[in-house]
Scaffold this active site. Structure first.
Site, PDB file in Angstrom:
ATOM      1  N   ASP A 195       0.857  -1.190   0.000  1.00  0.00           N
ATOM      2  CA  ASP A 195       0.000   0.000   0.000  1.00  0.00           C
ATOM      3  C   ASP A 195       0.889   1.233   0.000  1.00  0.00           C
ATOM      4  O   ASP A 195       1.620   1.480   0.956  1.00  0.00           O
ATOM      5  CB  ASP A 195      -0.888  -0.033   1.255  1.00  0.00           C
ATOM      6  CG  ASP A 195      -1.950   1.059   1.277  1.00  0.00           C
ATOM      7  OD1 ASP A 195      -1.936   1.929   0.390  1.00  0.00           O
ATOM      8  OD2 ASP A 195      -2.783   1.047   2.201  1.00  0.00           O
ATOM      9  N   ASP A 206      -3.869   7.098  -3.789  1.00  0.00           N
ATOM     10  CA  ASP A 206      -3.675   6.031  -2.807  1.00  0.00           C
ATOM     11  C   ASP A 206      -4.151   4.724  -3.441  1.00  0.00           C
ATOM     12  O   ASP A 206      -5.322   4.605  -3.817  1.00  0.00           O
ATOM     13  CB  ASP A 206      -4.504   6.376  -1.551  1.00  0.00           C
ATOM     14  CG  ASP A 206      -4.372   5.349  -0.440  1.00  0.00           C
ATOM     15  OD1 ASP A 206      -3.619   4.375  -0.594  1.00  0.00           O
ATOM     16  OD2 ASP A 206      -5.041   5.544   0.593  1.00  0.00           O
ATOM     17  N   HIS A 275     -12.016   5.832   2.272  1.00  0.00           N
ATOM     18  CA  HIS A 275     -12.034   7.198   2.821  1.00  0.00           C
ATOM     19  C   HIS A 275     -11.961   8.213   1.691  1.00  0.00           C
ATOM     20  O   HIS A 275     -11.474   7.911   0.598  1.00  0.00           O
ATOM     21  CB  HIS A 275     -10.833   7.401   3.745  1.00  0.00           C
ATOM     22  CG  HIS A 275      -9.530   6.954   3.130  1.00  0.00           C
ATOM     23  ND1 HIS A 275      -8.697   7.813   2.452  1.00  0.00           N
ATOM     24  CD2 HIS A 275      -8.937   5.727   3.072  1.00  0.00           C
ATOM     25  CE1 HIS A 275      -7.634   7.134   2.024  1.00  0.00           C
ATOM     26  NE2 HIS A 275      -7.759   5.861   2.376  1.00  0.00           N
ATOM     27  N   HIS A 283      -6.885  11.101   4.964  1.00  0.00           N
ATOM     28  CA  HIS A 283      -8.229  10.783   5.445  1.00  0.00           C
ATOM     29  C   HIS A 283      -8.941  12.093   5.731  1.00  0.00           C
ATOM     30  O   HIS A 283      -8.571  12.829   6.632  1.00  0.00           O
ATOM     31  CB  HIS A 283      -8.178   9.931   6.720  1.00  0.00           C
ATOM     32  CG  HIS A 283      -7.488   8.614   6.514  1.00  0.00           C
ATOM     33  ND1 HIS A 283      -6.836   7.955   7.535  1.00  0.00           N
ATOM     34  CD2 HIS A 283      -7.349   7.841   5.429  1.00  0.00           C
ATOM     35  CE1 HIS A 283      -6.324   6.835   7.073  1.00  0.00           C
ATOM     36  NE2 HIS A 283      -6.618   6.745   5.796  1.00  0.00           N
ATOM     37  N   GLU A 308     -11.063   1.022  -0.692  1.00  0.00           N
ATOM     38  CA  GLU A 308     -10.188  -0.098  -0.359  1.00  0.00           C
ATOM     39  C   GLU A 308     -10.989  -1.100   0.452  1.00  0.00           C
ATOM     40  O   GLU A 308     -11.773  -0.744   1.328  1.00  0.00           O
ATOM     41  CB  GLU A 308      -8.957   0.366   0.418  1.00  0.00           C
ATOM     42  CG  GLU A 308      -9.206   1.095   1.716  1.00  0.00           C
ATOM     43  CD  GLU A 308      -7.909   1.554   2.381  1.00  0.00           C
ATOM     44  OE1 GLU A 308      -6.911   0.812   2.321  1.00  0.00           O
ATOM     45  OE2 GLU A 308      -7.909   2.658   2.959  1.00  0.00           O
ATOM     46  N   GLU A 403      -7.040  -1.629  -3.536  1.00  0.00           N
ATOM     47  CA  GLU A 403      -7.494  -0.243  -3.363  1.00  0.00           C
ATOM     48  C   GLU A 403      -7.224   0.573  -4.620  1.00  0.00           C
ATOM     49  O   GLU A 403      -6.205   0.398  -5.284  1.00  0.00           O
ATOM     50  CB  GLU A 403      -6.754   0.383  -2.181  1.00  0.00           C
ATOM     51  CG  GLU A 403      -7.051   1.845  -1.928  1.00  0.00           C
ATOM     52  CD  GLU A 403      -6.244   2.407  -0.765  1.00  0.00           C
ATOM     53  OE1 GLU A 403      -6.666   3.430  -0.193  1.00  0.00           O
ATOM     54  OE2 GLU A 403      -5.189   1.826  -0.434  1.00  0.00           O
TER      55      GLU A 403
END
Length: 422
Positions: A195, A206, A275, A283, A308, A403
């Site tokens: 990640d 992300d 998020h 976030h 994710e 994700e």
């Protein structure tokens, strides 16, 4: 990077098969870690052809990747992500000239995000080819982060690493990155979550994937990949977050896995979630559940989200476990000032180099900081810096993660980090 949400109820292969992507989230088999993944499924779902293939990475990139993407894509001509038309009550947006004009106002943000996404694709393409059992986590993390820095042309808050590279193994689902002196080595039977993030002018992409080198984990990886694709497909302007979680849960729980002769249902990890993302904030307020929690909050036009999903062969619930490595400075105007001089000095360095972006101990070491443990503890105890310890299910279980980051443009949904690999 994951979000733990305790409010939720009860919350190397040298080549990979090209994963065909669609607005309906294809669930074709994929070569993962050198083995064909054949999913064991309780019920079958249809897949549809792609409307548009996402950016596949640039030709001419070196191996390992060192050439900045700005040189490979002159004049900011970075590839678009996967474009998904809005449906139902929002289908008018696709052809609305008003929405198209509104979309053009965000040109710089989209350019920044596409540049970050292309960096992510090229770095992870190399990482997926190179990562193998026998490698230690520090080598993997530094390979990914150094590649990111080179390709994005790291420059202070203008561009760089979005957050520390998460390298979580087996029952550890998220938030593990090696500290100095960590000698953990990837084993043949491990399930490794990778990640990492990239930012340009604070606009963060992300994205995460899971690697396994044993065929038996194929159903787990396929379940989570399809659950993530389902969440992306269901997402849209005015869509309720709880409805997305319900759809993700249904797909995840339709899978099972056979380990050591025992059939185990695959569970969504109910206290982890996706998020939304804000400038320099990984976030930013809203959480996207991966179970049905009846959250009536809606997604809105212009928002940037990371969908994710995490699946587990264990309890489906994670808790903090082990030594912390991830941190970030608390956001807001009411952050108190530290009393200790060592803490004040460290806070100045954190603010100067990371702002509100997450960091880890390796990053402090890289800056030349030393003897900072007492100061860091004081900042954490004072609420000035937030710690994010590893999040783990029960020992002996296995977890997987996939994700992607997308943006809800006025006239189309763009899955920015989509690539040929997943």
């Amino acid at each position: 990077m994951s979000t733990a949400n305790d409010s939720l109820p009860g919350a190397p292969a040298s080549a990979l098969e090209e994963l065909t992507i669609s607005n309906e989230a294809s669930h074709d088999e994929e070569d993962q870690g050198g083995a064909t993944l054949n999913a064991t499924k309780k019920k079958k779902k249809k897949s549809k052809k792609s409307k548009k293939k996402a950016g596949a990475g640039a030709s001419g990139q070196s191996s390992p990747p060192t050439i900045p993407v700005s040189q490979l894509f002159p004049n900011n001509s970075y590839p678009h992500g996967q474009l998904c038309d809005y449906v139902d009550d929002n289908n008018y947006r696709t052809t609305s000239e008003e929405m198209r004009a509104k979309d053009r106002l965000n040109e710089q943000q989209l350019t920044d995000l596409r540049r970050a996404a292309e960096v992510h694709r090229e770095v992870r393409q190399y990482a997926r080819q190179i990562i193998r059992p026998g490698m230690d986590l520090t080598t993997i993390a530094e390979m990914i982060e150094n590649g990111t820095r080179a390709l994005v042309e790291e420059r202070g808050f203008e561009a760089g690493v979005g957050f520390p590279t998460g390298l979580s193994i087996n029952h550890c689902a998220a938030h593990y990155t090696p500290n100095a002196g960590d000698h953990v080595v990837v084993q043949d039977d491990d399930v490794l979550k990778v990640d990492f993030g990239v930012h340009v002018n604070g606009h963060i992409v992300d994205s995460a994937f899971t690697l396994a080198w044993n065929d038996r984990y194929a159903p787990l990886l396929n379940a989570v990949r399809e659950a993530t694709n389902t969440g992306i497909r269901e997402a849209g302007i005015d869509v309720r977050l709880g409805d997305i979680g319900a759809a993700i849960q249904e797909v995840m729980e339709s899978y099972e896995i056979v380990l050591d002769g025992k059939t185990i249902p695959i569970k969504p990890i109910r206290n982890l979630c996706g998020h939304n993302i804000g400038p320099y904030l990984i976030h930013s307020g809203k959480s996207v559940p991966i179970v049905n929690n009846n959250d009536q909050t809606r997604m809105e036009e212009g928002e940037l989200f990371a969908i994710e999903t995490f699946g587990s062969t264990g309890s489906g619930y994670v808790q903090e476990e082990g030594v912390c490595s991830h941190y970030s400075k608390a956001f807001g105007d009411q952050v108190p000032l530290p009393r200790l001089q060592s803490a004040k000095k460290l806070l100045h360095s954190i603010t100067k180099n990371f702002g509100t972006l997450p960091f880890c101990r390796r990053y402090l070491d890289r800056l030349g900081e030393s003897h900072y443990y007492l100061g860091l503890k004081h900042l954490v105890d004072s609420g000035i810096v937030n710690p994010y310890p590893p999040l783990c299910d029960v020992k002996g279980s296995y977890t997987a993660q996939f994700e992607h980051t997308f943006i809800l443009r006025p006239n189309v949904k763009e899955v920015l980090s989509r690539g040929e690999d997943y």
